[in-house]
Write a protein that holds these residues in place. Structure first.
Motif, PDB file in Angstrom:
ATOM      1  N   ILE A  62       5.848  -7.945 -17.441  1.00  0.00           N
ATOM      2  CA  ILE A  62       4.872  -7.734 -16.317  1.00  0.00           C
ATOM      3  C   ILE A  62       3.890  -7.450 -16.645  1.00  0.00           C
ATOM      4  O   ILE A  62       3.411  -7.169 -17.196  1.00  0.00           O
ATOM      5  CB  ILE A  62       5.478  -7.764 -15.129  1.00  0.00           C
ATOM      6  CG1 ILE A  62       7.265  -7.270 -15.126  1.00  0.00           C
ATOM      7  CG2 ILE A  62       4.760  -7.308 -13.848  1.00  0.00           C
ATOM      8  CD1 ILE A  62       7.435  -6.599 -14.209  1.00  0.00           C
ATOM      9  N   GLY A  63       2.577  -8.245 -16.097  1.00  0.00           N
ATOM     10  CA  GLY A  63       1.253  -8.608 -17.114  1.00  0.00           C
ATOM     11  C   GLY A  63       0.414  -7.906 -16.697  1.00  0.00           C
ATOM     12  O   GLY A  63      -0.590  -6.766 -16.715  1.00  0.00           O
ATOM     13  N   GLU A  64       1.183  -7.756 -14.816  1.00  0.00           N
ATOM     14  CA  GLU A  64       0.616  -6.550 -14.269  1.00  0.00           C
ATOM     15  C   GLU A  64       1.143  -5.865 -13.615  1.00  0.00           C
ATOM     16  O   GLU A  64       1.899  -6.816 -12.173  1.00  0.00           O
ATOM     17  CB  GLU A  64      -1.063  -7.052 -13.560  1.00  0.00           C
ATOM     18  CG  GLU A  64      -1.744  -6.354 -12.791  1.00  0.00           C
ATOM     19  CD  GLU A  64      -2.756  -7.254 -11.681  1.00  0.00           C
ATOM     20  OE1 GLU A  64      -2.641  -7.860 -11.161  1.00  0.00           O
ATOM     21  OE2 GLU A  64      -3.741  -6.652 -12.082  1.00  0.00           O
ATOM     22  N   LYS A  65       1.040  -4.690 -13.745  1.00  0.00           N
ATOM     23  CA  LYS A  65       2.346  -3.467 -12.768  1.00  0.00           C
ATOM     24  C   LYS A  65       1.400  -3.746 -11.156  1.00  0.00           C
ATOM     25  O   LYS A  65      -0.142  -2.555 -11.825  1.00  0.00           O
ATOM     26  CB  LYS A  65       2.423  -2.808 -13.701  1.00  0.00           C
ATOM     27  CG  LYS A  65       3.563  -3.228 -14.177  1.00  0.00           C
ATOM     28  CD  LYS A  65       4.584  -2.076 -14.542  1.00  0.00           C
ATOM     29  CE  LYS A  65       5.610  -2.810 -16.057  1.00  0.00           C
ATOM     30  NZ  LYS A  65       7.338  -1.870 -15.648  1.00  0.00           N
ATOM     31  N   VAL A  66       2.015  -2.662 -10.246  1.00  0.00           N
ATOM     32  CA  VAL A  66       1.108  -2.591  -9.167  1.00  0.00           C
ATOM     33  C   VAL A  66       2.142  -1.771  -8.205  1.00  0.00           C
ATOM     34  O   VAL A  66       3.361  -1.219  -8.526  1.00  0.00           O
ATOM     35  CB  VAL A  66       1.594  -3.574  -7.883  1.00  0.00           C
ATOM     36  CG1 VAL A  66       0.766  -3.266  -6.845  1.00  0.00           C
ATOM     37  CG2 VAL A  66       1.192  -5.289  -8.306  1.00  0.00           C
ATOM     38  N   PHE A  67       1.601  -0.402  -7.652  1.00  0.00           N
ATOM     39  CA  PHE A  67       1.830   0.933  -7.618  1.00  0.00           C
ATOM     40  C   PHE A  67       0.972   1.451  -5.753  1.00  0.00           C
ATOM     41  O   PHE A  67      -0.189   0.961  -6.005  1.00  0.00           O
ATOM     42  CB  PHE A  67       2.181   1.990  -8.441  1.00  0.00           C
ATOM     43  CG  PHE A  67       0.740   2.562  -8.631  1.00  0.00           C
ATOM     44  CD1 PHE A  67       0.610   3.877  -8.485  1.00  0.00           C
ATOM     45  CD2 PHE A  67       0.455   1.878  -9.943  1.00  0.00           C
ATOM     46  CE1 PHE A  67      -0.869   3.842  -8.816  1.00  0.00           C
ATOM     47  CE2 PHE A  67      -0.609   2.425 -10.251  1.00  0.00           C
ATOM     48  CZ  PHE A  67      -1.362   3.453  -9.486  1.00  0.00           C
ATOM     49  N   SER A  68       2.005   1.879  -5.019  1.00  0.00           N
ATOM     50  CA  SER A  68       0.924   2.156  -3.677  1.00  0.00           C
ATOM     51  C   SER A  68       0.446   4.287  -4.166  1.00  0.00           C
ATOM     52  O   SER A  68       1.401   4.786  -4.589  1.00  0.00           O
ATOM     53  CB  SER A  68       1.781   1.454  -2.505  1.00  0.00           C
ATOM     54  OG  SER A  68       2.988   1.957  -2.648  1.00  0.00           O
ATOM     55  N   THR A  69      -0.069   4.154  -3.411  1.00  0.00           N
ATOM     56  CA  THR A  69      -0.400   5.649  -3.380  1.00  0.00           C
ATOM     57  C   THR A  69      -0.809   5.549  -1.772  1.00  0.00           C
ATOM     58  O   THR A  69      -1.192   4.894  -0.829  1.00  0.00           O
ATOM     59  CB  THR A  69      -2.067   5.549  -3.970  1.00  0.00           C
ATOM     60  OG1 THR A  69      -3.094   4.559  -3.501  1.00  0.00           O
ATOM     61  CG2 THR A  69      -2.268   5.561  -5.518  1.00  0.00           C
ATOM     62  N   PRO A  70       0.174   6.946  -1.377  1.00  0.00           N
ATOM     63  CA  PRO A  70       0.177   7.816  -0.031  1.00  0.00           C
ATOM     64  C   PRO A  70      -1.270   7.444   0.159  1.00  0.00           C
ATOM     65  O   PRO A  70      -2.481   8.201  -0.607  1.00  0.00           O
ATOM     66  CB  PRO A  70       0.616   8.310  -0.203  1.00  0.00           C
ATOM     67  CG  PRO A  70       0.989   8.903  -1.127  1.00  0.00           C
ATOM     68  CD  PRO A  70       0.491   8.139  -2.304  1.00  0.00           C
ATOM     69  N   PRO A  71      -1.777   7.524   1.834  1.00  0.00           N
ATOM     70  CA  PRO A  71      -3.066   8.080   2.362  1.00  0.00           C
ATOM     71  C   PRO A  71      -3.551   9.287   2.082  1.00  0.00           C
ATOM     72  O   PRO A  71      -4.409   9.370   2.231  1.00  0.00           O
ATOM     73  CB  PRO A  71      -2.861   7.345   3.817  1.00  0.00           C
ATOM     74  CG  PRO A  71      -1.237   6.192   3.845  1.00  0.00           C
ATOM     75  CD  PRO A  71      -1.114   6.674   2.570  1.00  0.00           C
ATOM     76  N   ASN A  72      -2.652  10.047   2.462  1.00  0.00           N
ATOM     77  CA  ASN A  72      -3.153  11.411   2.450  1.00  0.00           C
ATOM     78  C   ASN A  72      -3.492  12.201   1.145  1.00  0.00           C
ATOM     79  O   ASN A  72      -5.018  13.317   1.142  1.00  0.00           O
ATOM     80  CB  ASN A  72      -2.143  12.530   2.237  1.00  0.00           C
ATOM     81  CG  ASN A  72      -1.265  12.288   1.615  1.00  0.00           C
ATOM     82  OD1 ASN A  72      -0.237  11.496   1.068  1.00  0.00           O
ATOM     83  ND2 ASN A  72      -0.087  13.114   1.831  1.00  0.00           N
ATOM     84  N   LEU A  73      -3.693  11.203  -0.436  1.00  0.00           N
ATOM     85  CA  LEU A  73      -3.944  11.794  -1.009  1.00  0.00           C
ATOM     86  C   LEU A  73      -6.402  11.248  -0.665  1.00  0.00           C
ATOM     87  O   LEU A  73      -6.356  12.457  -1.789  1.00  0.00           O
ATOM     88  CB  LEU A  73      -4.409  10.713  -2.397  1.00  0.00           C
ATOM     89  CG  LEU A  73      -2.955  10.812  -2.968  1.00  0.00           C
ATOM     90  CD1 LEU A  73      -2.349   9.532  -4.133  1.00  0.00           C
ATOM     91  CD2 LEU A  73      -2.097  11.925  -3.576  1.00  0.00           C
ATOM     92  N   TYR A  74      -6.686  10.690  -0.011  1.00  0.00           N
ATOM     93  CA  TYR A  74      -7.589  10.436   0.184  1.00  0.00           C
ATOM     94  C   TYR A  74      -8.627  11.477   0.970  1.00  0.00           C
ATOM     95  O   TYR A  74      -9.729  11.544   1.680  1.00  0.00           O
ATOM     96  CB  TYR A  74      -8.355   8.785   0.741  1.00  0.00           C
ATOM     97  CG  TYR A  74      -7.632   8.320  -0.901  1.00  0.00           C
ATOM     98  CD1 TYR A  74      -8.047   8.168  -1.906  1.00  0.00           C
ATOM     99  CD2 TYR A  74      -6.151   7.519  -0.273  1.00  0.00           C
ATOM    100  CE1 TYR A  74      -7.605   7.181  -2.768  1.00  0.00           C
ATOM    101  CE2 TYR A  74      -5.501   6.541  -1.830  1.00  0.00           C
ATOM    102  CZ  TYR A  74      -6.516   6.854  -2.639  1.00  0.00           C
ATOM    103  OH  TYR A  74      -5.866   6.361  -4.344  1.00  0.00           O
TER     104      TYR A  74
END
Length: 76
Positions: free
Chosen positions: A21-33
């Motif tokens: 997989i050339g590009e991996k994607v992950f999500s970050t929760p909004p509370n980090l910001y």
């Protein structure tokens, strides 16, 4: 400005038996910001909050699989 989805390109070995997989994607929760919870944040109604999993709209984060086509998260 922040994004809920981040990407990175992992190392691809020439001896890897699987197609990489050339590009991996992950999500970050909004509370980090959000450093602290400000007063008077907009709230969901109780019925909507049960469906969304949170009372505050700023913390709502719907999950979309970034590798599935047509789900609205991103297209490759």
């Amino acid at each position: 400005m922040f994004t809920l989805y981040k990407t990175y390109c992992p190392y691809v070995s020439p001896f890897d038996p699987c197609k990489p997989i050339g590009e991996k994607v992950f999500s970050t929760p909004p509370n980090l910001y959000m450093g602290f919870q400000p007063p008077n944040l907009p709230q969901f109604s109780p019925e909507e909050a049960l469906r969304a999993g949170t009372l505050w709209k700023a913390f709502y984060d719907p999950y979309f699989n970034p590798y599935e086509q047509g789900k609205g998260a991103r297209s490759e």
